[in-house]
Design an enzyme around this catalytic site. Structure first.
Site, short mmCIF file in Angstrom:
data_model
loop_
_atom_site.label_atom_id
_atom_site.label_comp_id
_atom_site.label_asym_id
_atom_site.label_seq_id
_atom_site.Cartn_x
_atom_site.Cartn_y
_atom_site.Cartn_z
CG ASP A 6 40.83 -23.64 15.30
OD1 ASP A 6 40.33 -23.15 16.21
OD2 ASP A 6 40.61 -23.30 14.24
CG ASP A 45 47.47 -24.60 15.73
OD1 ASP A 45 47.00 -23.66 15.36
OD2 ASP A 45 47.29 -25.81 15.57
#
Length: 202
Positions: free
Chosen positions: A9, A7
């Site tokens: 953020d 991922d």
């Protein structure tokens, strides 16, 4: 090929309450870039899978997203790290697309692009939706206690808050790590005993 999906953020950079809409708002988490470098040096090719609904909501555009990623790539390069590609979903939730996590579309795109069975591709992120998307695509799923999951941290010296309701939502077999650097340590030391690891109940 050793391929890893991360991922963005809250995993690689600091999470925000709204969006990372400009390069000035992109700030790497401590040790995260170096963790990617160590993974690269260990033979892992790293790609990102990230929801970017700010595009669909009109908060920022593709040019702004590209500028954010240009900064990210530059900072990675300064520590000898590399992200091979960024796969992103630009849609708003109401678009009901197949690529917005927790749907598995981004992961399926990555599997097709790189020609690697997703069962052999670990995926790590800080949000439950990333973990659920990974598991739905068949990837070994790893939750990081940063960003959206930082509140699950227990007191110093222990990994997880006891009886946190989010734990019941983890897909079976999900492994939990303190941070991206901790996950990198675990992944690079698979032949050694893995300490501080939590597996969601089956």
């Amino acid at each position: 090929m050793k391929l890893l999906i991360l991922d963005r953020d809250g995993t690689l950079n600091r999470n925000r309450d709204d969006y990372v809409a400009s390069p000035d708002e992109w700030e790497a988490l401590p040790g995260a870039l170096e963790a990617v470098a160590r993974l690269n040096h260990g033979g892992w090719r790293v790609v990102l899978a990230t929801n970017q609904s700010g595009i669909g909501r009109g908060t920022f555009d593709i040019a702004a997203l590209n500028a954010v990623h240009a900064k990210m790539h530059r900072q990675l390069a300064t520590v000898g790290a590399r992200v091979e590609a960024v796969f992103f979903c630009p849609h708003a939730p109401e678009d009901a697309c197949h690529c917005r996590k927790p749907a598995p579309g981004l992961f399926e795109q990555i599997g097709r692009r790189f020609g690697v069975p997703l069962a052999q591709v670990p995926a790590a992120g800080n949000a439950l939706r990333h973990v659920h998307a990974a598991a739905a695509a068949g990837c070994p799923a790893h939750l990081l206690l940063t960003g959206k999951s930082e509140h699950l941290r227990a007191a110093p010296g222990s990994l997880l808050m006891a009886n946190a309701p989010e734990l019941a939502q983890l897909p079976p077999g999900t492994q939990v790590h303190d941070s991206l650097p901790a996950f990198a340590d675990w992944l690079l030391a698979q032949d050694e005993p893995a300490e501080g690891r939590v597996v969601a109940p089956n």
